[in-house]
Design a protein around this motif. Structure first.
Motif, short mmCIF file in Angstrom:
data_model
loop_
_atom_site.label_atom_id
_atom_site.label_comp_id
_atom_site.label_asym_id
_atom_site.label_seq_id
_atom_site.Cartn_x
_atom_site.Cartn_y
_atom_site.Cartn_z
N ARG A 1 45.91 -43.78 -12.81
CA ARG A 1 46.46 -43.28 -14.07
C ARG A 1 45.54 -42.22 -14.67
O ARG A 1 46.00 -41.18 -15.17
CB ARG A 1 46.64 -44.46 -15.04
N LEU A 2 44.24 -42.48 -14.63
CA LEU A 2 43.27 -41.52 -15.16
C LEU A 2 43.32 -40.22 -14.36
O LEU A 2 43.25 -39.12 -14.92
CB LEU A 2 41.86 -42.12 -15.11
N LEU A 3 43.43 -40.34 -13.04
CA LEU A 3 43.56 -39.16 -12.19
C LEU A 3 44.80 -38.34 -12.58
O LEU A 3 44.73 -37.12 -12.75
CB LEU A 3 43.67 -39.57 -10.73
N MET A 4 45.91 -39.03 -12.70
CA MET A 4 47.18 -38.36 -13.00
C MET A 4 47.13 -37.66 -14.36
O MET A 4 47.56 -36.52 -14.50
CB MET A 4 48.32 -39.38 -12.98
N ASP A 5 46.59 -38.36 -15.37
CA ASP A 5 46.55 -37.79 -16.72
C ASP A 5 45.72 -36.53 -16.77
O ASP A 5 46.10 -35.53 -17.38
CB ASP A 5 46.01 -38.82 -17.71
N ASN A 6 44.57 -36.55 -16.12
CA ASN A 6 43.69 -35.38 -16.14
C ASN A 6 44.23 -34.26 -15.26
O ASN A 6 44.03 -33.08 -15.55
CB ASN A 6 42.27 -35.78 -15.73
N TYR A 7 44.92 -34.62 -14.20
CA TYR A 7 45.58 -33.61 -13.37
C TYR A 7 46.66 -32.88 -14.18
O TYR A 7 46.74 -31.64 -14.17
CB TYR A 7 46.20 -34.26 -12.13
N LYS A 8 47.47 -33.64 -14.91
CA LYS A 8 48.53 -33.05 -15.71
C LYS A 8 47.96 -32.18 -16.82
O LYS A 8 48.50 -31.11 -17.13
CB LYS A 8 49.41 -34.15 -16.30
N GLU A 9 46.87 -32.65 -17.44
CA GLU A 9 46.24 -31.86 -18.49
C GLU A 9 45.72 -30.53 -17.94
O GLU A 9 45.93 -29.46 -18.53
CB GLU A 9 45.08 -32.65 -19.11
N ASN A 10 45.07 -30.59 -16.80
CA ASN A 10 44.55 -29.38 -16.17
C ASN A 10 45.69 -28.42 -15.82
O ASN A 10 45.60 -27.20 -16.04
CB ASN A 10 43.77 -29.74 -14.91
N LYS A 11 46.78 -28.97 -15.31
CA LYS A 11 47.93 -28.14 -14.93
C LYS A 11 48.55 -27.47 -16.15
O LYS A 11 48.95 -26.30 -16.10
CB LYS A 11 48.97 -29.02 -14.22
N ALA A 12 48.65 -28.20 -17.27
CA ALA A 12 49.22 -27.65 -18.49
C ALA A 12 48.36 -26.52 -19.05
O ALA A 12 48.86 -25.52 -19.55
CB ALA A 12 49.38 -28.76 -19.54
N ILE A 13 47.03 -26.69 -18.95
CA ILE A 13 46.12 -25.65 -19.43
C ILE A 13 46.21 -24.40 -18.56
O ILE A 13 46.26 -23.27 -19.07
CB ILE A 13 44.68 -26.18 -19.47
N ILE A 14 46.27 -24.59 -17.26
CA ILE A 14 46.39 -23.45 -16.34
C ILE A 14 47.69 -22.68 -16.61
O ILE A 14 47.71 -21.45 -16.54
CB ILE A 14 46.33 -23.93 -14.87
N ALA A 15 48.76 -23.40 -16.93
CA ALA A 15 50.03 -22.73 -17.24
C ALA A 15 49.87 -21.80 -18.45
O ALA A 15 50.39 -20.68 -18.45
CB ALA A 15 51.11 -23.77 -17.52
N GLU A 16 49.12 -22.26 -19.46
CA GLU A 16 48.87 -21.42 -20.63
C GLU A 16 48.02 -20.21 -20.26
O GLU A 16 48.29 -19.08 -20.68
CB GLU A 16 48.17 -22.23 -21.72
N PHE A 17 46.99 -20.43 -19.44
CA PHE A 17 46.09 -19.35 -19.04
C PHE A 17 46.83 -18.29 -18.21
O PHE A 17 46.68 -17.09 -18.43
CB PHE A 17 44.91 -19.91 -18.24
N LEU A 18 47.61 -18.76 -17.25
CA LEU A 18 48.34 -17.82 -16.38
C LEU A 18 49.33 -16.98 -17.18
O LEU A 18 49.46 -15.77 -16.95
CB LEU A 18 49.06 -18.59 -15.27
#
Length: 225
Positions: free
Chosen positions: A124-141
């Motif tokens: 669960r911790l892996l998934m949550d941080n993966y999703k957070e990282n993905k959401a941030i990258i979407a903003e950056f891109l």
């Protein structure tokens, strides 16, 4: 594990199917990580690379060299150094680093789990941080390509709430300071006790929000003196 086999796998681009075969041959088909790989390979794939490298005695620096990963964080996202960069993106830059290290620590813990409950909480911790990282990258891109914010990440709503604090008077700010200090203490206590590990990512997120609010309140109060 055969170091040569892993090295050649990395040189070939680290295909998922072959990596899965290498891991299963070394750890066994019934290893819980196999299930995670098959359930969500996007989350598990970077872990697979690091785990196979570790089992083969290949350093992460060597992995980066083999896969020819280039550029620093600021080189990938040069707009973060621009004076006109939206403050939300600067905050997300720090949160992205936090999410990355939380992901790395969860990866390390995944192979030390001794119970099903620990495995579920760690995944669960892996998934949550993966999703957070993905959401941030979407903003950056989006900002990198269009020069404008995407605005989907919760940070934008959070910053709007911070702006509202600037309209409060000194008495209201002092009350809020006391309340926020208590909130931070309570969340820190929950994190230390770790009675519900599956809530860790959410608690850390709330901690960051409360600390940013407290920092803003303290700054506003200091300006009133």
């Amino acid at each position: 594990m055969d170091k040569t086999a892993t090295y050649l796998w990395l040189k070939a681009g680290a295909p998922l199917s072959e990596g899965l075969r290498l891991f299963a041959a070394d750890a066994g088909e019934d290893h819980p990580f196999i299930g995670l790989l098959r359930y969500n390979h996007q989350v598990a794939y970077p872990i697979l690379i690091r785990e196979l490298a570790s089992r083969s005695g290949i350093s992460l620096r060597e992995v980066q060299r083999i896969r020819q990963e280039k550029g620093t964080f600021r080189e990938h996202w040069p707009f973060l150094s621009d004076p006109g960069c939206p403050p939300e993106l600067k905050v997300l830059a720090a949160d992205k680093i936090t999410a990355y290290w939380n992901y790395v620590r969860a990866h390390e813990q995944l192979f030390d789990c001794v119970s099903r409950e620990e495995q579920v909480a760690t995944v669960r911790l892996l998934m949550d941080n993966y999703k957070e990282n993905k959401a941030i990258i979407a903003e950056f891109l989006h900002y990198k390509e269009h020069g404008a914010v995407l605005g989907r990440h919760p940070i934008f709503k959070e910053m709007q709430e911070l702006n509202k604090l600037r309209k409060l008077g000194p008495i209201e700010l002092m009350k809020m300071e006391t309340r926020l200090e208590h909130n931070v203490w309570r969340i820190e206590n929950e994190l230390q006790k770790n009675k519900k590990p599956h809530l860790r990512a959410d608690r850390e997120r709330r901690m960051r929000i409360k600390k940013r609010q407290l920092e803003e309140v303290k700054k506003l109060l200091s300006q009133m003196k």
